[in-house]
Write an enzyme that holds these catalytic residues in place. Sequence first.
Site, PDB file in Angstrom:
ATOM      1  N   ARG A 122      37.385  44.211  38.609  1.00  0.00           N
ATOM      2  CA  ARG A 122      36.375  44.685  37.648  1.00  0.00           C
ATOM      3  C   ARG A 122      36.419  46.211  37.630  1.00  0.00           C
ATOM      4  O   ARG A 122      35.491  46.882  38.074  1.00  0.00           O
ATOM      5  CB  ARG A 122      34.974  44.187  38.036  1.00  0.00           C
ATOM      6  CG  ARG A 122      34.817  42.707  38.332  1.00  0.00           C
ATOM      7  CD  ARG A 122      35.209  41.744  37.260  1.00  0.00           C
ATOM      8  NE  ARG A 122      34.282  41.443  36.191  1.00  0.00           N
ATOM      9  CZ  ARG A 122      33.263  40.610  36.231  1.00  0.00           C
ATOM     10  NH1 ARG A 122      32.922  40.033  37.360  1.00  0.00           N
ATOM     11  NH2 ARG A 122      32.526  40.360  35.170  1.00  0.00           N
ATOM     12  N   GLN A 127      39.096  46.445  31.903  1.00  0.00           N
ATOM     13  CA  GLN A 127      37.989  45.830  31.156  1.00  0.00           C
ATOM     14  C   GLN A 127      38.472  44.971  29.989  1.00  0.00           C
ATOM     15  O   GLN A 127      37.886  43.935  29.695  1.00  0.00           O
ATOM     16  CB  GLN A 127      37.049  46.924  30.629  1.00  0.00           C
ATOM     17  CG  GLN A 127      35.893  47.162  31.583  1.00  0.00           C
ATOM     18  CD  GLN A 127      34.979  48.277  31.131  1.00  0.00           C
ATOM     19  OE1 GLN A 127      35.307  49.023  30.217  1.00  0.00           O
ATOM     20  NE2 GLN A 127      33.847  48.387  31.780  1.00  0.00           N
ATOM     21  N   ASP A 130      39.142  41.414  31.030  1.00  0.00           N
ATOM     22  CA  ASP A 130      38.112  40.788  31.862  1.00  0.00           C
ATOM     23  C   ASP A 130      37.535  39.535  31.189  1.00  0.00           C
ATOM     24  O   ASP A 130      36.549  39.607  30.448  1.00  0.00           O
ATOM     25  CB  ASP A 130      37.024  41.835  32.131  1.00  0.00           C
ATOM     26  CG  ASP A 130      35.961  41.340  33.078  1.00  0.00           C
ATOM     27  OD1 ASP A 130      35.978  40.139  33.418  1.00  0.00           O
ATOM     28  OD2 ASP A 130      35.108  42.140  33.469  1.00  0.00           O
ATOM     29  N   SER A 133      33.891  38.482  31.940  1.00  0.00           N
ATOM     30  CA  SER A 133      32.876  39.160  31.136  1.00  0.00           C
ATOM     31  C   SER A 133      32.836  38.623  29.710  1.00  0.00           C
ATOM     32  O   SER A 133      31.760  38.379  29.170  1.00  0.00           O
ATOM     33  CB  SER A 133      33.131  40.672  31.103  1.00  0.00           C
ATOM     34  OG  SER A 133      32.839  41.241  32.351  1.00  0.00           O
ATOM     35  N   TYR A 228      29.860  43.787  42.358  1.00  0.00           N
ATOM     36  CA  TYR A 228      29.254  42.457  42.463  1.00  0.00           C
ATOM     37  C   TYR A 228      28.056  42.479  43.406  1.00  0.00           C
ATOM     38  O   TYR A 228      27.942  43.378  44.261  1.00  0.00           O
ATOM     39  CB  TYR A 228      30.257  41.464  43.057  1.00  0.00           C
ATOM     40  CG  TYR A 228      31.273  40.961  42.069  1.00  0.00           C
ATOM     41  CD1 TYR A 228      30.891  40.179  40.997  1.00  0.00           C
ATOM     42  CD2 TYR A 228      32.618  41.243  42.233  1.00  0.00           C
ATOM     43  CE1 TYR A 228      31.820  39.699  40.101  1.00  0.00           C
ATOM     44  CE2 TYR A 228      33.562  40.761  41.333  1.00  0.00           C
ATOM     45  CZ  TYR A 228      33.149  39.985  40.267  1.00  0.00           C
ATOM     46  OH  TYR A 228      34.067  39.512  39.390  1.00  0.00           O
TER      47      TYR A 228
HETATM   48  P1  NAD Z   1      28.061  37.366  38.487  1.00  0.00           P
HETATM   49  O1  NAD Z   1      28.273  36.387  37.388  1.00  0.00           O
HETATM   50  O2  NAD Z   1      28.811  37.226  39.765  1.00  0.00           O
HETATM   51  O3  NAD Z   1      26.503  37.381  38.865  1.00  0.00           O
HETATM   52  C1  NAD Z   1      25.504  37.417  37.868  1.00  0.00           C
HETATM   53  C2  NAD Z   1      24.348  38.247  38.346  1.00  0.00           C
HETATM   54  O4  NAD Z   1      23.651  37.572  39.394  1.00  0.00           O
HETATM   55  C3  NAD Z   1      24.743  39.616  38.922  1.00  0.00           C
HETATM   56  O5  NAD Z   1      24.158  40.631  38.138  1.00  0.00           O
HETATM   57  C4  NAD Z   1      24.174  39.581  40.324  1.00  0.00           C
HETATM   58  O6  NAD Z   1      23.687  40.843  40.746  1.00  0.00           O
HETATM   59  C5  NAD Z   1      23.059  38.565  40.171  1.00  0.00           C
HETATM   60  N1  NAD Z   1      22.520  38.033  41.425  1.00  0.00           N
HETATM   61  C6  NAD Z   1      23.162  37.746  42.601  1.00  0.00           C
HETATM   62  N2  NAD Z   1      22.284  37.323  43.527  1.00  0.00           N
HETATM   63  C7  NAD Z   1      21.061  37.309  42.925  1.00  0.00           C
HETATM   64  C8  NAD Z   1      19.759  36.964  43.342  1.00  0.00           C
HETATM   65  N3  NAD Z   1      19.504  36.565  44.591  1.00  0.00           N
HETATM   66  N4  NAD Z   1      18.759  37.066  42.445  1.00  0.00           N
HETATM   67  C9  NAD Z   1      18.972  37.481  41.178  1.00  0.00           C
HETATM   68  N5  NAD Z   1      20.176  37.830  40.723  1.00  0.00           N
HETATM   69  C10 NAD Z   1      21.207  37.748  41.577  1.00  0.00           C
HETATM   70  O7  NAD Z   1      28.317  38.843  37.987  1.00  0.00           O
HETATM   71  P2  NAD Z   1      28.860  39.427  36.605  1.00  0.00           P
HETATM   72  O8  NAD Z   1      27.795  39.332  35.592  1.00  0.00           O
HETATM   73  O9  NAD Z   1      30.169  38.824  36.278  1.00  0.00           O
HETATM   74  O10 NAD Z   1      29.126  40.936  37.006  1.00  0.00           O
HETATM   75  C11 NAD Z   1      28.236  41.640  37.797  1.00  0.00           C
HETATM   76  C12 NAD Z   1      28.524  43.096  37.705  1.00  0.00           C
HETATM   77  O11 NAD Z   1      29.907  43.419  37.905  1.00  0.00           O
HETATM   78  C13 NAD Z   1      28.257  43.729  36.347  1.00  0.00           C
HETATM   79  O12 NAD Z   1      26.949  43.854  35.999  1.00  0.00           O
HETATM   80  C14 NAD Z   1      28.945  45.058  36.561  1.00  0.00           C
HETATM   81  O13 NAD Z   1      28.205  45.918  37.350  1.00  0.00           O
HETATM   82  C15 NAD Z   1      30.166  44.638  37.288  1.00  0.00           C
HETATM   83  N6  NAD Z   1      31.237  44.578  36.305  1.00  0.00           N
HETATM   84  C16 NAD Z   1      32.036  45.675  36.157  1.00  0.00           C
HETATM   85  C17 NAD Z   1      33.042  45.663  35.209  1.00  0.00           C
HETATM   86  C18 NAD Z   1      33.925  46.853  34.998  1.00  0.00           C
HETATM   87  O14 NAD Z   1      34.870  46.806  34.340  1.00  0.00           O
HETATM   88  N7  NAD Z   1      33.693  47.959  35.537  1.00  0.00           N
HETATM   89  C19 NAD Z   1      33.264  44.548  34.429  1.00  0.00           C
HETATM   90  C20 NAD Z   1      32.434  43.447  34.618  1.00  0.00           C
HETATM   91  C21 NAD Z   1      31.441  43.471  35.553  1.00  0.00           C
END
Ligand code: NAD
Length: 381
Positions: A122, A127, A130, A133, A228
Amino acid sequence: MKIGIPKETAAGETRVAFVPALAGALVRDRHEILLESGAGGRAGVGDAQYAAAGATIVGSAADLYAAADLVLKVHPPTIAEAGLIREGAAYIGFLAPFSNAPVLQVFLRRRITGYAMEFIPRITRAQSMDALSSQATIAGYKAVLVAAERIDKMFPLLMTAAGTVTPATVLVLGAGVAGLQAIATAKRLGARVEAFDPRPAVRDQVKSLGAVFVEMELPKDAETAGGYARELSPEFIRKEMEAIGARLPKVDVVISTAQVFGKKAPLLVTKDMVERLRPGAVFVDLAAEQGGNCELTRAGETIVHQGVAIIGAVNLPATVPADASALYARNCFNLFRHLYPKPDAQPDPADEIVMGACLTRGGEAVNAAVRQLLNSSQGSS
Ligand code: NAD
């Protein structure tokens, strides 16, 4: 190179890993595109459109797999499909390695180079590749529509001659990619939206979408270097459940998306907590396939408990196959172009994206976690 796109065989899968709009650049690079007849049908793209873009239509999966140097796929292959992939060929698609050890064993035996879309790092540079996403965006959007369809009230505030309709209140648990899109979609429909996520960086993102962040003391180490969420302490989860429980009597819809990569989803709402929701409320659990955020969730089923519908949402992107396929195909295409920037180029094994996404190469598991998994699965078989 011969790039093969088979028809997806998983139950309920409607997506396809390639769309005709992407063919031009590959054909110009002298790649040959082989498509199993009907592969795009459920996503609204017929064989004729692929053929017009330069693809060759192949009659059977066996012929396609036998000819392809590289396979582009959505769902992880079955063991039988993995056995059809040509020895030494490459595979780009989801691989779900932690629940698919036998398929990866076939990849090792047949020296297949396996790139897992869910393992693309990530990072900003990746991106455009991804797929987690792109597909989570669709799932978050669709979860709101599923809830809106099921709930017994409307989402927006309406002031009419016959009286005022109050807006629905939506609580979103987990505001990553899917959660943020759920917030944005619910706001567009006019709902009042509250959201919670343990990663401190998320607070401002939630507020910028016009939603209320459910406040509680957040852990300082909630996030990994990759962005994450970490697995949180039982003590934190207990406090989080108290904070969520206090909101439940006031909400009409819960959309939960909380996940910890590679782990079972955190349990955030127990049966007792569901009983605090009003009859007629709707709970859409996007973490259903990872065990669910709600104790009553059953993946692929809708359970009604004391008037509350708990929807164990599974593969929502497949309910929007045209856009889901277009985005997923673009992610795969961008990875392909990164791996093979020129027609005769070979992937650079030292590149960060290659190192992240490549799980198997030359008969070896090149990803440490997958190596460990395969060693232990071999030991237990
Ligand atoms: P995910 O599907 O693994 O998780 C979904 C959400 O669940 C996350 O926001 C996580 O913080 C949340 N979560 C975990 N435990 C929890 C709890 N106990 N209570 C409530 N929420 C909880 O994650 P995702 O949506 O695929 O990605 C998460 C993060 O990764 C993004 O928001 C971003 O910061 C990062 N990301 C970065 C890039 C990049 O290119 N830079 C791309 C995609 C995602």
